[in-house]
Design a protein around this motif. Structure first.
Motif, mmCIF file in Angstrom:
data_model
loop_
_atom_site.group_PDB
_atom_site.id
_atom_site.type_symbol
_atom_site.label_atom_id
_atom_site.label_comp_id
_atom_site.label_asym_id
_atom_site.label_seq_id
_atom_site.Cartn_x
_atom_site.Cartn_y
_atom_site.Cartn_z
ATOM 1 N N ILE A 35 43.263 -36.572 25.654
ATOM 2 C CA ILE A 35 44.093 -35.150 25.392
ATOM 3 C C ILE A 35 45.897 -36.254 25.877
ATOM 4 O O ILE A 35 46.841 -36.140 25.032
ATOM 5 C CB ILE A 35 44.122 -33.972 26.045
ATOM 6 C CG1 ILE A 35 42.888 -33.554 25.502
ATOM 7 C CG2 ILE A 35 45.094 -33.439 26.266
ATOM 8 C CD1 ILE A 35 42.427 -32.082 26.431
ATOM 9 N N ARG A 36 45.823 -36.876 27.178
ATOM 10 C CA ARG A 36 46.620 -37.389 27.391
ATOM 11 C C ARG A 36 47.315 -38.515 26.884
ATOM 12 O O ARG A 36 48.735 -38.270 26.165
ATOM 13 C CB ARG A 36 46.322 -37.604 29.125
ATOM 14 C CG ARG A 36 46.661 -37.245 29.682
ATOM 15 C CD ARG A 36 46.979 -38.028 31.620
ATOM 16 N NE ARG A 36 45.183 -38.480 31.995
ATOM 17 C CZ ARG A 36 44.087 -37.706 32.703
ATOM 18 N NH1 ARG A 36 44.567 -36.520 33.031
ATOM 19 N NH2 ARG A 36 43.386 -38.468 32.642
ATOM 20 N N ARG A 37 46.082 -39.292 25.899
ATOM 21 C CA ARG A 37 47.101 -40.266 25.062
ATOM 22 C C ARG A 37 47.299 -39.807 23.568
ATOM 23 O O ARG A 37 48.429 -40.119 23.299
ATOM 24 C CB ARG A 37 45.566 -41.269 24.990
ATOM 25 C CG ARG A 37 45.327 -42.128 26.356
ATOM 26 C CD ARG A 37 44.263 -42.775 26.210
ATOM 27 N NE ARG A 37 43.646 -43.579 27.209
ATOM 28 C CZ ARG A 37 43.364 -44.892 27.413
ATOM 29 N NH1 ARG A 37 43.187 -46.054 26.091
ATOM 30 N NH2 ARG A 37 43.414 -45.521 28.566
ATOM 31 N N PHE A 38 46.383 -38.423 23.181
ATOM 32 C CA PHE A 38 46.715 -38.552 22.243
ATOM 33 C C PHE A 38 48.135 -37.215 22.350
ATOM 34 O O PHE A 38 49.025 -37.607 21.409
ATOM 35 C CB PHE A 38 45.551 -37.303 21.198
ATOM 36 C CG PHE A 38 44.379 -38.149 20.817
ATOM 37 C CD1 PHE A 38 44.852 -38.599 20.533
ATOM 38 C CD2 PHE A 38 43.490 -36.969 21.335
ATOM 39 C CE1 PHE A 38 43.717 -39.404 19.465
ATOM 40 C CE2 PHE A 38 42.306 -37.624 20.912
ATOM 41 C CZ PHE A 38 42.064 -39.302 19.681
ATOM 42 N N LYS A 39 48.257 -36.287 23.190
ATOM 43 C CA LYS A 39 49.227 -36.242 23.549
ATOM 44 C C LYS A 39 50.786 -36.978 23.645
ATOM 45 O O LYS A 39 51.507 -37.191 23.245
ATOM 46 C CB LYS A 39 49.361 -35.012 24.648
ATOM 47 C CG LYS A 39 48.741 -33.940 24.194
ATOM 48 C CD LYS A 39 49.006 -32.859 24.876
ATOM 49 C CE LYS A 39 50.153 -32.256 25.285
ATOM 50 N NZ LYS A 39 50.382 -30.847 26.368
ATOM 51 N N GLY A 40 50.613 -38.208 24.020
ATOM 52 C CA GLY A 40 51.805 -39.748 24.561
ATOM 53 C C GLY A 40 51.634 -39.197 22.758
ATOM 54 O O GLY A 40 52.950 -40.676 22.959
ATOM 55 N N GLY A 42 52.059 -38.071 20.765
ATOM 56 C CA GLY A 42 52.907 -36.936 19.395
ATOM 57 C C GLY A 42 52.289 -36.264 19.069
ATOM 58 O O GLY A 42 52.729 -35.289 17.998
ATOM 59 N N PHE A 43 50.713 -35.744 19.167
ATOM 60 C CA PHE A 43 49.563 -34.593 18.354
ATOM 61 C C PHE A 43 49.563 -33.907 18.902
ATOM 62 O O PHE A 43 49.939 -34.169 20.038
ATOM 63 C CB PHE A 43 47.688 -35.288 18.456
ATOM 64 C CG PHE A 43 47.890 -37.022 17.661
ATOM 65 C CD1 PHE A 43 48.048 -36.397 16.405
ATOM 66 C CD2 PHE A 43 48.156 -38.223 18.647
ATOM 67 C CE1 PHE A 43 47.771 -37.566 14.864
ATOM 68 C CE2 PHE A 43 47.970 -38.683 17.181
ATOM 69 C CZ PHE A 43 47.860 -39.301 15.855
ATOM 70 N N LYS A 44 49.430 -32.548 18.543
ATOM 71 C CA LYS A 44 49.221 -31.369 19.320
ATOM 72 C C LYS A 44 47.786 -31.717 18.922
ATOM 73 O O LYS A 44 46.706 -31.739 18.191
ATOM 74 C CB LYS A 44 49.580 -30.246 18.292
ATOM 75 C CG LYS A 44 51.052 -30.382 17.907
ATOM 76 C CD LYS A 44 51.440 -29.091 16.702
ATOM 77 C CE LYS A 44 52.925 -28.896 16.679
ATOM 78 N NZ LYS A 44 53.780 -28.059 16.094
ATOM 79 N N VAL A 45 47.205 -30.756 20.424
ATOM 80 C CA VAL A 45 45.881 -31.387 20.764
ATOM 81 C C VAL A 45 45.528 -29.658 21.420
ATOM 82 O O VAL A 45 46.570 -29.043 22.345
ATOM 83 C CB VAL A 45 45.401 -32.230 22.086
ATOM 84 C CG1 VAL A 45 43.977 -32.269 22.528
ATOM 85 C CG2 VAL A 45 46.565 -33.356 21.696
ATOM 86 N N THR A 47 42.108 -27.757 22.864
ATOM 87 C CA THR A 47 40.391 -28.090 22.780
ATOM 88 C C THR A 47 39.424 -26.747 23.328
ATOM 89 O O THR A 47 39.932 -25.532 23.385
ATOM 90 C CB THR A 47 40.460 -28.441 24.954
ATOM 91 O OG1 THR A 47 41.128 -27.728 25.118
ATOM 92 C CG2 THR A 47 41.005 -29.711 24.230
#
Length: 64
Positions: A35-40, A42-45, A47
């Motif tokens: 989650i941290r990496r995907f948000k970094g 620019g993705f919306k995440v 769960t």
């Protein structure tokens, strides 16, 4: 998937990933890091935790 919005050339893709493993195998740690990496990036995440064994939500000392 194409979405209805003011820019008809814009498309939105949805990616679904399921993480499965034994208890205490690191699923939550892996998920939190992803989650941290995907948000970094620019993705919306979002769960969802699946209840396969009728767990009690918000039990002290657990990650539910």
């Amino acid at each position: 998937m194409t979405t209805s919005n003011s820019n008809p050339s814009r498309t939105t893709s949805v990616f679904v990933l399921q993480i499965v493993g034994f208890k205490n195998s690191g699923k939550t740690t892996l998920t939190a890091e992803m989650i941290r990496r995907f948000k970094g990036l620019g993705f919306k995440v979002g769960t969802v935790k699946h209840d396969a064994h009728h767990f009690t939500i918000d039990t002290p000392g657990t990650d539910t």
